[in-house]
Scaffold this motif. Structure first.
Motif, PDB file in Angstrom:
ATOM      1  N   ASN A  30      43.614  36.882  44.537  1.00 27.97           N
ATOM      2  CA  ASN A  30      42.193  37.004  44.883  1.00 27.97           C
ATOM      3  C   ASN A  30      41.933  38.087  45.920  1.00 27.97           C
ATOM      4  O   ASN A  30      40.881  38.725  45.910  1.00 27.97           O
ATOM      5  CB  ASN A  30      41.665  35.681  45.435  1.00 27.97           C
ATOM      6  CG  ASN A  30      41.880  34.531  44.488  1.00 27.97           C
ATOM      7  OD1 ASN A  30      42.786  33.723  44.696  1.00 27.97           O
ATOM      8  ND2 ASN A  30      41.090  34.446  43.431  1.00 27.97           N
ATOM      9  N   VAL A  31      42.894  38.261  46.823  1.00 27.66           N
ATOM     10  CA  VAL A  31      42.764  39.240  47.907  1.00 27.66           C
ATOM     11  C   VAL A  31      44.111  39.917  48.087  1.00 27.66           C
ATOM     12  O   VAL A  31      45.155  39.256  48.027  1.00 27.66           O
ATOM     13  CB  VAL A  31      42.348  38.558  49.236  1.00 27.66           C
ATOM     14  CG1 VAL A  31      42.159  39.592  50.344  1.00 27.66           C
ATOM     15  CG2 VAL A  31      41.083  37.734  49.055  1.00 27.66           C
ATOM     16  N   ARG A  52      40.804  48.516  43.397  1.00 25.30           N
ATOM     17  CA  ARG A  52      39.367  48.565  43.113  1.00 25.30           C
ATOM     18  C   ARG A  52      39.109  49.043  41.681  1.00 25.30           C
ATOM     19  O   ARG A  52      38.185  48.550  41.012  1.00 25.30           O
ATOM     20  CB  ARG A  52      38.686  49.491  44.121  1.00 25.30           C
ATOM     21  CG  ARG A  52      38.787  48.973  45.568  1.00 25.30           C
ATOM     22  CD  ARG A  52      37.526  48.277  46.003  1.00 25.30           C
ATOM     23  NE  ARG A  52      37.706  47.469  47.205  1.00 25.30           N
ATOM     24  CZ  ARG A  52      37.623  47.935  48.460  1.00 25.30           C
ATOM     25  NH1 ARG A  52      37.394  49.214  48.665  1.00 25.30           N
ATOM     26  NH2 ARG A  52      37.753  47.103  49.474  1.00 25.30           N
ATOM     27  N   ALA A  55      39.825  46.118  39.369  1.00 23.09           N
ATOM     28  CA  ALA A  55      38.757  45.119  39.446  1.00 23.09           C
ATOM     29  C   ALA A  55      37.518  45.589  38.686  1.00 23.09           C
ATOM     30  O   ALA A  55      36.865  44.802  37.988  1.00 23.09           O
ATOM     31  CB  ALA A  55      38.412  44.848  40.908  1.00 23.09           C
ATOM     32  N   TYR A  61      36.159  40.804  41.078  1.00 22.50           N
ATOM     33  CA  TYR A  61      36.118  41.222  42.475  1.00 22.50           C
ATOM     34  C   TYR A  61      37.418  40.812  43.157  1.00 22.50           C
ATOM     35  O   TYR A  61      37.836  39.655  43.074  1.00 22.50           O
ATOM     36  CB  TYR A  61      34.923  40.592  43.192  1.00 22.50           C
ATOM     37  CG  TYR A  61      33.609  40.939  42.539  1.00 22.50           C
ATOM     38  CD1 TYR A  61      32.940  42.107  42.863  1.00 22.50           C
ATOM     39  CD2 TYR A  61      33.070  40.105  41.555  1.00 22.50           C
ATOM     40  CE1 TYR A  61      31.750  42.441  42.242  1.00 22.50           C
ATOM     41  CE2 TYR A  61      31.879  40.425  40.921  1.00 22.50           C
ATOM     42  CZ  TYR A  61      31.225  41.604  41.264  1.00 22.50           C
ATOM     43  OH  TYR A  61      30.062  41.932  40.638  1.00 22.50           O
ATOM     44  N   ILE A  62      38.048  41.763  43.833  1.00 30.11           N
ATOM     45  CA  ILE A  62      39.278  41.524  44.580  1.00 30.11           C
ATOM     46  C   ILE A  62      39.042  41.970  46.018  1.00 30.11           C
ATOM     47  O   ILE A  62      38.629  43.105  46.266  1.00 30.11           O
ATOM     48  CB  ILE A  62      40.474  42.315  43.996  1.00 30.11           C
ATOM     49  CG1 ILE A  62      40.691  41.988  42.516  1.00 30.11           C
ATOM     50  CG2 ILE A  62      41.742  42.046  44.817  1.00 30.11           C
ATOM     51  CD1 ILE A  62      41.179  40.589  42.242  1.00 30.11           C
ATOM     52  N   GLY A  63      39.275  41.074  46.969  1.00 30.31           N
ATOM     53  CA  GLY A  63      39.103  41.437  48.374  1.00 30.31           C
ATOM     54  C   GLY A  63      40.262  42.274  48.885  1.00 30.31           C
ATOM     55  O   GLY A  63      41.375  42.213  48.350  1.00 30.31           O
ATOM     56  N   ASP A 189      37.434  44.883  53.385  1.00 29.14           N
ATOM     57  CA  ASP A 189      36.607  43.688  53.508  1.00 29.14           C
ATOM     58  C   ASP A 189      36.973  42.884  54.742  1.00 29.14           C
ATOM     59  O   ASP A 189      36.119  42.250  55.366  1.00 29.14           O
ATOM     60  CB  ASP A 189      36.763  42.831  52.250  1.00 29.14           C
ATOM     61  CG  ASP A 189      36.432  43.632  50.997  1.00 29.14           C
ATOM     62  OD1 ASP A 189      35.290  44.100  50.885  1.00 29.14           O
ATOM     63  OD2 ASP A 189      37.339  43.827  50.164  1.00 29.14           O
ATOM     64  N   GLN A 408      29.947  44.229  48.436  1.00 31.74           N
ATOM     65  CA  GLN A 408      30.711  43.893  49.637  1.00 31.74           C
ATOM     66  C   GLN A 408      30.700  42.388  49.890  1.00 31.74           C
ATOM     67  O   GLN A 408      31.732  41.788  50.224  1.00 31.74           O
ATOM     68  CB  GLN A 408      30.146  44.627  50.847  1.00 31.74           C
ATOM     69  CG  GLN A 408      31.013  44.457  52.098  1.00 31.74           C
ATOM     70  CD  GLN A 408      30.930  45.646  53.012  1.00 31.74           C
ATOM     71  OE1 GLN A 408      29.879  46.223  53.177  1.00 31.74           O
ATOM     72  NE2 GLN A 408      32.047  46.022  53.622  1.00 31.74           N
ATOM     73  N   ARG A 411      33.000  40.687  47.414  1.00 26.42           N
ATOM     74  CA  ARG A 411      34.420  40.838  47.741  1.00 26.42           C
ATOM     75  C   ARG A 411      34.804  39.949  48.928  1.00 26.42           C
ATOM     76  O   ARG A 411      35.917  39.430  48.990  1.00 26.42           O
ATOM     77  CB  ARG A 411      34.752  42.298  48.025  1.00 26.42           C
ATOM     78  CG  ARG A 411      34.715  43.190  46.791  1.00 26.42           C
ATOM     79  CD  ARG A 411      35.557  44.437  46.980  1.00 26.42           C
ATOM     80  NE  ARG A 411      35.098  45.256  48.078  1.00 26.42           N
ATOM     81  CZ  ARG A 411      34.485  46.434  47.958  1.00 26.42           C
ATOM     82  NH1 ARG A 411      34.257  46.940  46.748  1.00 26.42           N
ATOM     83  NH2 ARG A 411      34.129  47.121  49.016  1.00 26.42           N
ATOM     84  N   LYS A 412      33.888  39.769  49.870  1.00 26.39           N
ATOM     85  CA  LYS A 412      34.202  38.936  51.031  1.00 26.39           C
ATOM     86  C   LYS A 412      34.405  37.479  50.654  1.00 26.39           C
ATOM     87  O   LYS A 412      35.273  36.790  51.195  1.00 26.39           O
ATOM     88  CB  LYS A 412      33.098  39.058  52.090  1.00 26.39           C
ATOM     89  CG  LYS A 412      33.252  40.284  52.976  1.00 26.39           C
ATOM     90  CD  LYS A 412      32.410  40.175  54.233  1.00 26.39           C
ATOM     91  CE  LYS A 412      32.740  41.332  55.175  1.00 26.39           C
ATOM     92  NZ  LYS A 412      31.966  41.261  56.443  1.00 26.39           N
ATOM     93  N   THR A 414      35.734  36.258  48.180  1.00 30.72           N
ATOM     94  CA  THR A 414      36.985  36.003  47.463  1.00 30.72           C
ATOM     95  C   THR A 414      37.986  35.239  48.322  1.00 30.72           C
ATOM     96  O   THR A 414      38.966  34.705  47.803  1.00 30.72           O
ATOM     97  CB  THR A 414      37.642  37.321  47.000  1.00 30.72           C
ATOM     98  OG1 THR A 414      37.835  38.183  48.129  1.00 30.72           O
ATOM     99  CG2 THR A 414      36.784  38.031  45.970  1.00 30.72           C
TER     100      THR A 414
END
Length: 482
Positions: A30-31, A52, A55, A61-63, A189, A408, A411-412, A414
């Motif tokens: 996830n991140v 990015r 994704a 979405y990947i943080g 992020d 943004q 992504r946060k 995640t």
């Protein structure tokens, strides 16, 4: 995805190999974590770019979390790169004046030059994450004379910790300050702050991020014994977007036997203060070299999930290991199984407290309704992700979809437990009520809901207003009007 606990995976040489990065992202990361302790700015930015791009292509979405190195209190190097073997009872000198490349069986230089002024006879110094233990016998100028109480093999540039903490090294180094500008270039992020000892360290980091034009949230890594004091840790948590239970250096400073209780305490404090919490270090350490974990590691990951951690972290398992994809798949499976336990679905968060904010009240009400009405999902229209954060503090098996047109923000979230990012176009013209239909259409298109399902929707009266959530509505999928 049914897994609620998030997986944070470190990138490195192993994930630079063809196809490996894609394989771990597909497996459930996830991140991603970018470790500023290794590699160049160009390598860091290239890895973020690759994540990015993947994704974007995969409509997800990947943080990105970029981890500052912090002060490195280390020994220097040994002559010709040799390794020495210290025996119990040997005498050994840490010499701030010794040439950094001429360490030998009797002594070695130190990178942290003020160490002789900060220790005293009787202090215990831990080297190489606890593998070597030295007791300080005397100080002679810039020389620290020690006796080996736990021997082993020692090589170049291993870390030094003082049992009980108390070293004065600043949390932010000049390198960290430069790396913050790299984080800004990457549009990170989150930025992880190493070795904070007070809320002032976090405040300084946030000020530097603003100066660099970076909107990243600060994740404070709890690694020092002195940071565990009640007032200190409360200040650090209040100033941070979240904390990381960094069990390596923390365990060395306080002793491993104290770690389990402190881990539970830190997770509980972070959640009760509406902050993110990450559990890290050696979670699947054996999988650096082996395709399967030990049962002790499985228990470790599961216990962190049952404690309520938002995320579990992989370090060398993915950055340098032989089985990065296996490590992610294993982590995901253990998390999912642990989340089936009823303990993971029961919450007493804020039950006996009053709310001061309308938007938090709506968030708590939405989760109460969802947990008692058989709701399929909660959809939180959000500008900053704050509403979804509040919701995620309630243990539940109801999925929370943070719906926003801010990349943004998506992504946060995640990193929030039980929260899934979902992009939505909020341009509905003058009638803000049209967004209800758009929410259902988006969730239906993504296969999240179907006719007959109930959805709890939270939103604000006005579009694009941060902190304005003041409405909750229960929608029945399949109705002609919403």
């Amino acid at each position: 995805m049914t897994r609620r606990t998030k997986i944070l995976a470190t990138l490195g040489p192993a994930t630079d190999k063809p196809g490996v990065l894609e394989s771990i992202l597909e497996a459930g990361v996830n991140v991603v974590r970018i470790n500023f302790s290794h590699g160049s700015e160009e390598e860091h930015l290239e890895r973020v770019k690759a994540v990015r791009e993947w994704a974007h292509v995969n409509n997800t979405y990947i943080g990105v979390l970029m981890d500052l190195q912090g002060p490195k209190i280390r020994i220097a190097s040994f002559k010709d790169g040799i390794k020495i073997d210290l025996k119990n009872g040997d005498t050994f000198v840490l010499d701030a004046d010794q040439d950094k490349l001429l360490g030998n069986q009797k002594s070695v230089g130190i990178a942290y030059k003020t160490l002789p002024q900060e220790v005293k006879p009787g202090n215990i110094l831990i080297l190489d994450d606890g593998k070597i233990v030295l007791e300080v016998s005397s100080i002679e100028g810039n020389k620290i004379n020690t006796v080996v109480t736990q021997g082993g093999v020692l090589s170049d540039k291993k870390g030094i910790n003082l049992r009980g903490g108390g070293l004065s090294a600043n949390a932010l180094t000049e390198k960290d300050k430069k790396d913050i500008f790299t984080a800004a270039k990457a549009n990170a992020d989150y930025v992880a702050l190493s070795f904070p000892v007070s809320g002032d360290d976090v405040r300084e980091t946030k000020a530097l991020l603003i100066e660099a034009g970076c909107k990243a949230g600060v994740i404070s890594k709890i690694e020092r014994a002195e940071s565990l004091k009640e007032e200190t840790i409360q200040d650090i948590i209040n100033e941070s977007a979240g904390i990381m239970v960094a069990r390596g250096d923390l365990g060395v400073e306080i002793g491993d036997a104290q770690l389990p209780a402190q881990q539970k305490r830190l997770i509980r404090m972070a959640r009760s203060n509406d902050r993110i919490v990450i559990t890290a270090t050696q979670m699947l350490e054996s999988m650096i070299e082996n395709p399967i974990p030990t049962r002790a590691e499985v228990f470790d990951v599961a216990n962190a999930v049952l404690d309520g951690t938002d995320a579990v972290m992989l370090s060398a398992e993915t950055a340098a290991g032989s089985y990065p994809r296996n490590a992610v798949l294993t982590m995901a499976e253990v998390c999912e199984e642990a989340e089936k336990n009823p303990i993971a679905k029961v919450s007493h968060h804020r039950l006996n407290e009053k709310f001061s904010d309308i938007d938090e009240t709506i968030a708590m009400s939405a989760m109460y309704a969802a947990n008692h009405l058989g709701v399929k999902v909660v959809a939180a229209l959000t500008e900053t992700g704050k509403t979804a954060m509040w919701m995620s503090r309630i243990s539940s098996d109801v999925s929370i979809y943070a719906m926003s047109d801010s990349v943004q923000t998506l992504r946060k979230v995640t990193l929030y437990r039980g929260v899934y990012p979902c992009g939505i176009d909020k341009d509905t013209g003058s009638d803000w009520s049209d967004v209800n239909q758009k929410v259902i259409d988006t969730l239906t298109k993504n296969g999240v809901v179907k006719d007959g399902d109930l959805v709890v929707l939270t939103k604000g009266m006005y579009k694009d207003k941060s902190g304005g959530t003041n409405m909750m509505k229960i929608l029945h999928v399949g109705d002609n009007e919403y």
